[in-house]
Design a protein around this motif. Structure first.
Motif, PDB file in Angstrom:
ATOM      1  N   TYR A   1      40.255  45.221  43.432  1.00  0.00           N
ATOM      2  CA  TYR A   1      40.195  44.459  43.680  1.00  0.00           C
ATOM      3  C   TYR A   1      41.797  44.160  43.676  1.00  0.00           C
ATOM      4  CZ  TYR A   1      35.367  43.389  41.860  1.00  0.00           C
ATOM      5  OH  TYR A   1      34.074  43.730  42.456  1.00  0.00           O
TER       6      TYR A   1
ATOM      7  N   LEU B   1      38.012  36.609  43.812  1.00  0.00           N
ATOM      8  CA  LEU B   1      37.544  38.131  43.244  1.00  0.00           C
ATOM      9  C   LEU B   1      37.333  38.569  44.353  1.00  0.00           C
ATOM     10  CD1 LEU B   1      38.158  38.763  39.773  1.00  0.00           C
ATOM     11  CD2 LEU B   1      40.333  38.737  41.064  1.00  0.00           C
TER      12      LEU B   1
ATOM     13  N   PRO C   1      37.481  42.312  46.526  1.00  0.00           N
ATOM     14  CA  PRO C   1      37.479  43.786  46.865  1.00  0.00           C
ATOM     15  C   PRO C   1      38.061  43.978  47.444  1.00  0.00           C
ATOM     16  CG  PRO C   1      34.709  43.251  47.532  1.00  0.00           C
ATOM     17  CD  PRO C   1      35.658  41.535  46.899  1.00  0.00           C
TER      18      PRO C   1
ATOM     19  N   THR D   1      41.977  40.631  46.665  1.00  0.00           N
ATOM     20  CA  THR D   1      42.576  39.330  45.627  1.00  0.00           C
ATOM     21  C   THR D   1      43.979  39.150  45.464  1.00  0.00           C
ATOM     22  OG1 THR D   1      40.952  40.514  44.451  1.00  0.00           O
ATOM     23  CG2 THR D   1      42.121  38.519  43.274  1.00  0.00           C
TER      24      THR D   1
END
Length: 558
Positions: free
Chosen positions: A24, A423, A425, A429
């Motif tokens: 992330y 958030l 991937p 992020t």
């Protein structure tokens, strides 16, 4: 063996947290303090989840030793009489037998120190350091003093809610003259206030996850549903991508109008430009990933009815699989998985997860009953405890806690608040969202684990049994000090999970968001159908663009 087990868990959990942070976050572009704070927060929370089952098995073993060491009851003439009398004190114990040490037994004195370090470090992170770092990094003030002042003002709501709960509990305890506020009781009040705050949010997230996770597996078994939802996402993502590009262009235009270099360096719009660049990059990456998913789903749909039992990809050159994966996961195997086995596997997972969700909801609504024991988790643990089957106890505890954490954590990962917290991937992020997730984890994990101990009747404040406490519970303090919490809030508030599950099942939240203009995928909604058609057309255009690009590359190579 116990030291080795503890060491393996400590090291393994660290790499798990590191992997998720790598997925992330962006190690090359984000500040080291942001990455370190998020990694530490995730790591400490995951440690609690993985170590708590060992604490439960160690506590049961220590309880067995105490039970066998009890002196004979006056008037009893045999071991059987003594066992029957002692069972009235310790209802979960069986007849006297040899106490076999668990394979993962942790020596006395280790876990209390471990829990104390883990818990208080996580609380310092979630209530002090991470919120301050978030506000400090986003502040547009020119000086450090100004940034600190802005950070303190912005975090007033967080500190205010905690202090409000803490002061209320403090007044409640002080109003009882028979109680004296020692340091231990003062500490317990602080922990109770933090857990009460976390339990408010925990029930909301858990009620959503208990329904949505099993349902997501059932829906994922329907290929048509996945394709329609992908079209819907494409329509929304195209709008967000256009907005992100416009915001970036506007921000760059404002910066370009500033002629003085020194003024530009001090200009408070620079954080806005950084945010605009991040959003534009996020939308671009997500758009590319969504295109690949849509093309793959369309290729599978075309291959389902074809004469060849193979998945024929429209753009073979776009496949990024390694040679080993291409050798093992051949087009034929891919066809059997996508067109035959995937449907059954996901529906089987739905049945298993649905049964776990029903067990959690039932246990949350009945765990306060100690006679008879109605909590399914408590029944399972007590059955294994009678046989001193420590492996079964640890596996049952781990699976149960892991499922609860998945329901809560997955909801945290799916939350999206107007692109302010999101958030994403593939290293997309932003720093604020990473820190916010770490802060949420630290606030949710302790009350979640305390709630689980209540479900299995390992918390005497809930089960009202005269038995030793786990080391985790001893660090959290005795909730009997605050009867309004232990006998009221902690017992009856989790029952709201039932109402939240019904609301999630009927998608009341999604319907309310649709009314507010925030589109959510609802199959029977007319607006959803329009967006699905729009997304289908957008993906057709992108497919034609990619085909023309590949044809051009082929002509150049020839």
């Amino acid at each position: 063996m116990s030291v080795a087990a503890l060491g393996v868990i400590v090291v393994g959990v660290f790499f798990l947290a590191l992997y998720l942070l790598h997925r992330y976050g962006d190690f090359g572009k984000q500040q080291p303090m942001v990455l370190f704070g998020t990694l530490l927060a995730w790591y400490l929370c995951f440690l609690i989840v993985f170590i708590l089952p060992l604490d439960v098995s160690t506590t049961i073993y220590n309880q067995c030793k105490i039970y066998n060491a009890l002196p004979p009851v006056p008037g009893s003439h045999s071991k059987t009489d003594q066992a029957q009398s002692n069972e009235s004190i310790l209802p979960t114990s069986s007849a006297l037998k040899v106490c076999h040490e668990p394979w993962s037994y942790i020596p006395d004195g280790v876990l209390p120190v471990f829990w104390r370090v883990v818990y208080w470090t996580s609380q310092c992170l979630t209530w002090l350091l991470i919120p301050f770092m978030q506000s400090y990094a986003r502040s547009g003030a020119f000086s450090r003093v100004g940034k600190i002042k802005t950070a303190l003002i912005e975090n007033g709501i967080y500190y205010g809610t905690y202090l409000l709960i803490f002061i209320s509990l403090l007044i409640y305890v002080a109003a009882h003259p028979q109680w004296y506020l020692t340091w231990r009781e003062f500490q317990t009040i602080g922990i109770t206030a933090a857990n009460t705050w976390g339990l408010f949010l925990l029930v909301l997230l858990l009620g959503y996850g208990l329904v949505e996770i099993p349902r997501s597996y059932w829906l994922a078994s329907c290929h048509g549903y996945l394709l329609a939802k992908t079209y819907f996402k494409a329509a929304k993502m195209a709008t967000e991508k256009a907005e992100a590009e416009e915001n970036l262009a506007d921000a760059m235009e404002v910066i370009g109008n500033i002629q003085d270099t020194s003024a530009a360096r001090r200009c408070p719009v620079r954080p806005v430009v950084i945010t605009a660049v991040q959003r534009q990059r996020q939308s671009q990456v997500q758009w590319s990933i969504l295109l690949e998913q849509a093309v793959h789903l369309e290729d599978v749909a075309k291959s389902q009815g074809g004469p060849l039992r193979q998945v024929v990809h429209s753009f073979p050159s776009a496949q990024h699989a390694t040679p080993l994966r291409r050798f093992i996961y051949t087009p034929t195997i891919e066809w059997y998985w996508e067109c035959v086995f995937r449907r059954f596997f996901y529906r089987l997972a739905f049945l298993v997860l649905g049964a776990l969700s029903l067990a959690v909801v039932w246990s949350e609504c009945t765990f306060f009953s100690s006679q008879p024991v109605l909590s399914l988790f408590a029944v399972l643990i007590q059955m294994a405890e009678k046989q001193y089957n420590y492996i079964c106890i640890e596996m049952a505890c781990f699976v149960s806690i892991f499922f609860l954490c998945v329901c809560v954590y997955s909801t945290v990962f799916q939350i999206r608040v107007f692109n302010y917290y999101y958030l994403v991937p593939h290293h997309q992020t932003d720093a604020y969202s990473l820190q916010f997730s770490g802060m949420l984890f630290c606030r949710l994990t302790p009350p979640l684990c305390l709630n689980f101990l209540g479900l299995i009747h390992m918390d005497s404040a809930i089960s009202h049994k005269d038995r030793i406490q786990t080391s985790y519970t001893s660090i959290m303090g005795s909730m009997r000090l605050l009867s309004v919490i232990s006998d009221g809030f902690y017992i009856y508030y989790p029952m709201l999970i039932l109402l939240l599950c019904f609301a999630t099942y009927f998608k009341l939240g999604s319907r309310c968001l649709n009314l507010l203009g925030i589109q959510q995928y609802i199959r029977e909604d007319d607006l959803t159908s329009d967006l699905v058609d729009e997304g289908m057309e957008l993906l057709r255009r992108e497919r034609r663009k990619r085909q023309r690009a590949e044809e051009g590359e082929n002509r150049k190579s020839v």
